[in-house]
Write a protein that holds these residues in place. Structure first.
Motif, PDB file in Angstrom:
ATOM      1  N   LEU A   1       0.812  -1.212   0.000  1.00 12.93           N
ATOM      2  CA  LEU A   1       0.000   0.000   0.000  1.00 12.93           C
ATOM      3  C   LEU A   1       0.849   1.267   0.000  1.00 12.93           C
ATOM      4  CD1 LEU A   1      -2.893  -0.965   2.441  1.00 12.93           C
ATOM      5  CD2 LEU A   1      -2.805  -1.108  -0.051  1.00 12.93           C
ATOM      6  N   PHE A   2       2.187   1.098   0.037  1.00 18.22           N
ATOM      7  CA  PHE A   2       3.044   2.278   0.067  1.00 18.22           C
ATOM      8  C   PHE A   2       4.172   2.248  -0.969  1.00 18.22           C
ATOM      9  CE2 PHE A   2       1.035   2.283   4.212  1.00 18.22           C
ATOM     10  CZ  PHE A   2       0.693   3.623   4.364  1.00 18.22           C
ATOM     11  N   HIS A   3       4.190   1.210  -1.842  1.00 21.27           N
ATOM     12  CA  HIS A   3       5.192   1.259  -2.906  1.00 21.27           C
ATOM     13  C   HIS A   3       4.750   0.465  -4.120  1.00 21.27           C
ATOM     14  CE1 HIS A   3       6.646  -2.809  -1.846  1.00 21.27           C
ATOM     15  NE2 HIS A   3       7.338  -2.754  -2.976  1.00 21.27           N
ATOM     16  N   MET A   4       5.316   0.883  -5.283  1.00 16.01           N
ATOM     17  CA  MET A   4       5.031   0.245  -6.562  1.00 16.01           C
ATOM     18  C   MET A   4       6.350  -0.099  -7.251  1.00 16.01           C
ATOM     19  SD  MET A   4       2.036   2.674  -8.181  1.00 16.01           S
ATOM     20  CE  MET A   4       2.955   4.187  -7.919  1.00 16.01           C
ATOM     21  N   ARG A   5       6.330  -1.169  -8.034  1.00 17.35           N
ATOM     22  CA  ARG A   5       7.478  -1.504  -8.878  1.00 17.35           C
ATOM     23  C   ARG A   5       7.161  -1.073 -10.301  1.00 17.35           C
ATOM     24  NH1 ARG A   5       8.434  -6.209 -11.784  1.00 17.35           N
ATOM     25  NH2 ARG A   5       6.793  -7.262 -10.616  1.00 17.35           N
ATOM     26  N   MET A   6       7.932  -0.142 -10.827  1.00 17.44           N
ATOM     27  CA  MET A   6       7.709   0.371 -12.171  1.00 17.44           C
ATOM     28  C   MET A   6       8.123  -0.669 -13.215  1.00 17.44           C
ATOM     29  SD  MET A   6       6.438   3.231 -11.513  1.00 17.44           S
ATOM     30  CE  MET A   6       6.280   4.335 -10.123  1.00 17.44           C
ATOM     31  N   GLU A   7       7.671  -0.490 -14.445  1.00 15.13           N
ATOM     32  CA  GLU A   7       7.985  -1.469 -15.486  1.00 15.13           C
ATOM     33  C   GLU A   7       9.481  -1.514 -15.793  1.00 15.13           C
ATOM     34  OE1 GLU A   7       7.419   0.455 -19.775  1.00 15.13           O
ATOM     35  OE2 GLU A   7       5.512   0.290 -18.736  1.00 15.13           O
ATOM     36  N   ASN A   8      10.232  -0.442 -15.460  1.00 18.17           N
ATOM     37  CA  ASN A   8      11.677  -0.449 -15.679  1.00 18.17           C
ATOM     38  C   ASN A   8      12.446  -1.003 -14.482  1.00 18.17           C
ATOM     39  OD1 ASN A   8      11.420   1.590 -13.815  1.00 18.17           O
ATOM     40  ND2 ASN A   8      12.278   3.207 -15.103  1.00 18.17           N
ATOM     41  N   GLY A   9      11.715  -1.524 -13.474  1.00 21.42           N
ATOM     42  CA  GLY A   9      12.346  -2.119 -12.305  1.00 21.42           C
ATOM     43  C   GLY A   9      12.517  -1.178 -11.132  1.00 21.42           C
ATOM     44  N   GLN A  10      12.313   0.111 -11.367  1.00 21.64           N
ATOM     45  CA  GLN A  10      12.479   1.098 -10.289  1.00 21.64           C
ATOM     46  C   GLN A  10      11.379   0.951  -9.245  1.00 21.64           C
ATOM     47  OE1 GLN A  10      12.416   5.127 -11.780  1.00 21.64           O
ATOM     48  NE2 GLN A  10      11.674   5.925  -9.837  1.00 21.64           N
ATOM     49  N   MET A  11      11.744   1.112  -7.975  1.00 14.61           N
ATOM     50  CA  MET A  11      10.780   1.100  -6.880  1.00 14.61           C
ATOM     51  C   MET A  11      10.376   2.537  -6.541  1.00 14.61           C
ATOM     52  SD  MET A  11       9.955  -1.921  -5.856  1.00 14.61           S
ATOM     53  CE  MET A  11      10.530  -3.616  -5.899  1.00 14.61           C
ATOM     54  N   THR A  12       9.084   2.782  -6.445  1.00 14.96           N
ATOM     55  CA  THR A  12       8.579   4.105  -6.098  1.00 14.96           C
ATOM     56  C   THR A  12       7.757   4.007  -4.819  1.00 14.96           C
ATOM     57  OG1 THR A  12       8.507   4.829  -8.392  1.00 14.96           O
ATOM     58  CG2 THR A  12       7.130   6.026  -6.840  1.00 14.96           C
ATOM     59  N   PHE A  13       8.115   4.838  -3.834  1.00 16.19           N
ATOM     60  CA  PHE A  13       7.398   4.865  -2.564  1.00 16.19           C
ATOM     61  C   PHE A  13       6.509   6.104  -2.506  1.00 16.19           C
ATOM     62  CE2 PHE A  13      11.054   2.226  -1.973  1.00 16.19           C
ATOM     63  CZ  PHE A  13      10.616   1.206  -1.147  1.00 16.19           C
ATOM     64  N   VAL A  14       5.354   5.976  -1.852  1.00 18.23           N
ATOM     65  CA  VAL A  14       4.405   7.081  -1.764  1.00 18.23           C
ATOM     66  C   VAL A  14       4.161   7.444  -0.304  1.00 18.23           C
ATOM     67  CG1 VAL A  14       3.259   6.484  -3.932  1.00 18.23           C
ATOM     68  CG2 VAL A  14       2.432   5.486  -1.789  1.00 18.23           C
ATOM     69  N   ASP A  15       3.799   8.719  -0.075  1.00 14.87           N
ATOM     70  CA  ASP A  15       3.566   9.190   1.294  1.00 14.87           C
ATOM     71  C   ASP A  15       2.207   8.750   1.819  1.00 14.87           C
ATOM     72  OD1 ASP A  15       6.022  10.454   1.339  1.00 14.87           O
ATOM     73  OD2 ASP A  15       5.229  12.274   0.427  1.00 14.87           O
ATOM     74  N   GLU A  16       1.181   8.814   0.947  1.00 16.08           N
ATOM     75  CA  GLU A  16      -0.157   8.407   1.353  1.00 16.08           C
ATOM     76  C   GLU A  16      -0.444   7.014   0.821  1.00 16.08           C
ATOM     77  OE1 GLU A  16      -3.049  11.255   0.223  1.00 16.08           O
ATOM     78  OE2 GLU A  16      -2.002  12.947   1.156  1.00 16.08           O
ATOM     79  N   SER A  17      -1.173   6.229   1.586  1.00 14.46           N
ATOM     80  CA  SER A  17      -1.406   4.836   1.190  1.00 14.46           C
ATOM     81  C   SER A  17      -2.194   4.761  -0.114  1.00 14.46           C
ATOM     82  CB  SER A  17      -2.149   4.082   2.285  1.00 14.46           C
ATOM     83  OG  SER A  17      -3.475   4.529   2.390  1.00 14.46           O
ATOM     84  N   ILE A  18      -1.860   3.758  -0.917  1.00 15.67           N
ATOM     85  CA  ILE A  18      -2.538   3.513  -2.187  1.00 15.67           C
ATOM     86  C   ILE A  18      -3.881   2.851  -1.908  1.00 15.67           C
ATOM     87  CG2 ILE A  18      -2.360   2.278  -4.391  1.00 15.67           C
ATOM     88  CD1 ILE A  18       0.708   2.415  -4.021  1.00 15.67           C
ATOM     89  N   ASP A  19      -4.873   3.170  -2.718  1.00 19.26           N
ATOM     90  CA  ASP A  19      -6.200   2.565  -2.589  1.00 19.26           C
ATOM     91  C   ASP A  19      -6.051   1.034  -2.562  1.00 19.26           C
ATOM     92  OD1 ASP A  19      -8.780   1.506  -3.057  1.00 19.26           O
ATOM     93  OD2 ASP A  19      -9.400   3.338  -4.067  1.00 19.26           O
ATOM     94  N   PRO A  20      -6.596   0.354  -1.563  1.00 20.14           N
ATOM     95  CA  PRO A  20      -6.459  -1.116  -1.467  1.00 20.14           C
ATOM     96  C   PRO A  20      -6.947  -1.864  -2.708  1.00 20.14           C
ATOM     97  CG  PRO A  20      -7.342  -0.219   0.569  1.00 20.14           C
ATOM     98  CD  PRO A  20      -7.314   0.913  -0.405  1.00 20.14           C
ATOM     99  N   ARG A  21      -7.822  -1.241  -3.495  1.00 19.43           N
ATOM    100  CA  ARG A  21      -8.320  -1.904  -4.722  1.00 19.43           C
ATOM    101  C   ARG A  21      -7.183  -2.202  -5.703  1.00 19.43           C
ATOM    102  NH1 ARG A  21     -11.076   1.009  -8.010  1.00 19.43           N
ATOM    103  NH2 ARG A  21     -10.500   3.018  -7.119  1.00 19.43           N
ATOM    104  N   PHE A  22      -6.083  -1.458  -5.594  1.00 23.74           N
ATOM    105  CA  PHE A  22      -4.970  -1.629  -6.525  1.00 23.74           C
ATOM    106  C   PHE A  22      -3.916  -2.599  -6.004  1.00 23.74           C
ATOM    107  CE2 PHE A  22      -6.269   2.919  -7.426  1.00 23.74           C
ATOM    108  CZ  PHE A  22      -6.918   2.615  -8.611  1.00 23.74           C
TER     109      PHE A  22
END
Length: 605
Positions: free
Chosen positions: A469-490
């Motif tokens: 709920l706080f990070h995504m893996r981009m298609e290029n392999g990069q990890m991106t962290f977010v300050d606000e939690s991601i919608d649980p649906r995702f």
């Protein structure tokens, strides 16, 4: 001092540029706007989008459309791009002879071979015989588990369920067996026939049932039967689970559809079969030289497809003297999922297919009629002026860092157009079939998407996988962290990174596969067409005679196509990049800007 508006009616978008021109021929660009094109390019329905775009542009400078002194329309080239997909082979399975399956929630692991035994016939089981128990959704998971536990003397080696309850059953039975669920048409399962099921461990894929010799081993098939089940094994590659049945009366046959021949009428008449594939088709098109028309063999797939495209165009120009010709095609090899007849859960098998974009020309389109309608509606002078590619070249020259001679690639929705303007101002141009719409069709087909809109979105935006709920893996392999939690649906899903936020991909397709299909589709269409188009307009048809290419049009805004083309042109030492019309508009608005600039040229002339 006059307000001059240039209007570019495109296949997908209508763009407007408004400039203030003095009596001395000096121009100051004031505003621009764009909106979706209404109707097919070059038809009366375009009037609505032109008025909308003009109104939007003028509102940005606090003016009304009635303040415009002259509207200049591009000569919307009488060219319509269309696309179609034709499957060359089709696997037909009768009587549910062999069927593969891939539910998302199997249970257990391993392989099992036995006779199908419907749960209501459990009392008929014979000791010493291995069975695969089948249960419809009429029986709850508690009932299924109870039956299995109560009949321990029956050798149940696997279970097939209609409901999504494999894990619930596994948690309640006393033995460990592979369990497959979500078989929607379980009522069609024949009782007493041999079957093999396989469930892979988490993170792995099946090995036996995705291998024709593995199926032959489990079900004791002959060499001829093994050959016929190859399409089933192929359709199961990469699956987590599968079930294959063998019915005594069933049979499998591969039906090769009459793909047909394409006839090119040009400097040389050339015939090529669609079965030869895209490379041979495009080589034949090049051999034909300057193509006057293209048709297909009657009563075949390609013949019917080209006939449909021609008929669709005839609806736009119904005049008696209408001369409707297909002047260019782009063929692309691909794989299309074909629904298997007799399937128990809507299974598909990937089959060879060819996607074709066709370019259709008519003698004329009603541009003067559009101009007359606009004159009445706007109360201002409207003139049809300038060939599209010439206007795009003039607009592209406003990109900082450009000079003559200059080549442009205008990559839109239906066609890829190229033009070269030399030092003397002479323009050589060409229209090629195939652009953004064909890319969307290839993405939709190869990924088996039900919605063309999501294919369009996949074409436009990069992907990511939401891994917490706080990070995504981009298609290029990069990890991106977010300050606000991601919608649980995702959570755990592949998403598109759009300017309006995350968009979830509903289909369960690995991110890596989506990226691969998207990039390959763009290469097949845009890189191939860029070389075709530039070679056609280049001096002596040699790309090494081109030094500068400016990319304009909607597809030039794509986040990866310009980089692909830059890499492709490396060997030719061509300076290639996105245009930046007037230093502010990016690759958009080239034709509309060129229409305003050409007015100044006419004043001076």
């Amino acid at each position: 001092m006059s307000y001059i508006a240039g209007v570019d009616i495109g296949n997908s978008t209508t763009e407007v540029c408004v400039g203030e021109v003095t009596d001395r021929g000096n121009v100051t660009f004031l505003t621009s706007a764009s909106c979706p094109t209404t109707g097919t390019k070059g038809t009366i329905e375009n009037v609505y989008s032109v008025k909308n775009a003009l109104k939007l542009a003028m509102s940005r400078i606090g003016r009304e459309t009635s303040d415009i002194d002259l509207v200049r329309l591009n000569e919307a080239a009488p060219v319509i791009g269309d696309t179609a997909m034709e499957t060359l082979t089709e696997t037909v399975i009768t009587d549910s002879s062999m069927i593969g399956h891939n539910p998302s929630t199997p249970a257990g692991a391993g392989q099992a071979v036995g006779e199908i035994l419907l749960i209501e016939n459990i009392s008929r089981a014979v000791p010493g015989t291995a069975y695969i128990l089948a249960s419809s959704s009429e029986h709850s998971y508690e009932e299924v588990a109870a039956v299995v536990n109560q009949h321990e003397e029956v050798d149940i080696v696997g279970i097939i369920l209609q409901a999504d309850e494999a894990v619930l059953v596994e948690n309640r039975i006393h033995k460990q067996v592979p369990i497959i669920d979500e078989v929607r048409r379980i009522d069609r399962l024949p009782d007493g026939v041999p079957a093999a099921i396989e469930v892979a461990l988490p993170g792995q894929t099946i090995r036996m049932l995705s291998n024709p010799y593995g199926i032959a081993t489990l079900l004791g098939l002959t060499a001829e039967e093994t050959r016929t089940i190859t399409p089933i094994a192929k359709s199961l590659i990469g699956k987590r689970s599968a079930v294959v049945l063998k019915t005594p009366g069933g049979n499998i046959h591969e039906n090769v559809l009459p793909a047909g021949e394409i006839y090119f009428y040009g400097d040389k008449n050339v015939t090529i079969s669609l079965d030869e594939g895209a490379d041979k088709i495009m080589a034949a098109a090049e051999d034909a030289g300057d193509i006057r028309d293209i048709s297909g063999q009657p009563d075949t797939n390609v013949g019917n497809m080209l006939s449909r495209i021609r008929t669709g165009m005839s609806e736009l120009d119904k005049s008696a003297e209408a001369d409707i010709r297909i002047t260019d095609i782009l063929a692309v090899d691909t794989l299309a999922p074909v629904l298997i007849s007799g399937a128990l859960a809507g299974e598909t098998c990937l089959e060879k297919a060819v996607g074709i974009a066709a370019m259709v020309k008519t003698q004329k389109l009603p541009m003067q009629e559009i101009a007359a309608h606009l004159t009445t509606d706007l109360g201002t002078d409207v003139k049809v002026a300038g060939v599209e590619a010439v206007m795009a070249s003039l607009g592209a020259l406003t990109t900082p860092g450009t000079k003559l001679p200059l080549a442009i690639l205008d990559m839109g929705g239906g066609s890829t157009d190229a033009a070269i303007i030399d030092e003397s101002g002479h323009v050589n141009l060409t229209h090629q079939a195939g652009a953004g719409e064909l890319v969307s069709m290839l993405i939709q087909t190869e990924l088996g998407l039900s919605d063309r809109h999501i294919a369009e979105e996949i074409k436009k935006y990069p992907l990511a996988k939401v891994e917490s709920l706080f990070h995504m893996r981009m298609e290029n392999g990069q990890m991106t962290f977010v300050d606000e939690s991601i919608d649980p649906r995702f959570f755990g899903r592949v998403v598109l990174l759009t300017e309006n936020g995350l968009v979830r991909i509903e289909e369960e397709i690995p991110m890596e596969k989506i990226v691969q299909v998207r990039r390959e589709a763009k290469r097949k269409v845009f890189v191939t067409n860029a070389f075709r188009a530039l070679k056609k307009v280049a001096p002596d048809h040699n790309l090494k005679n081109i030094s500068t290419v400016v990319l304009v049009g909607g597809s030039a805004e794509d986040f990866e196509i310009p980089e692909m083309l830059m890499e492709a042109f490396t060997d030719y030492r061509i300076v290639c990049g996105r245009g930046n019309i007037r230093g502010t508009e990016g690759p958009r608005n080239a034709v509309a800007t060129g229409l305003v600039l050409s007015y100044i040229g006419e004043m001076e002339g």
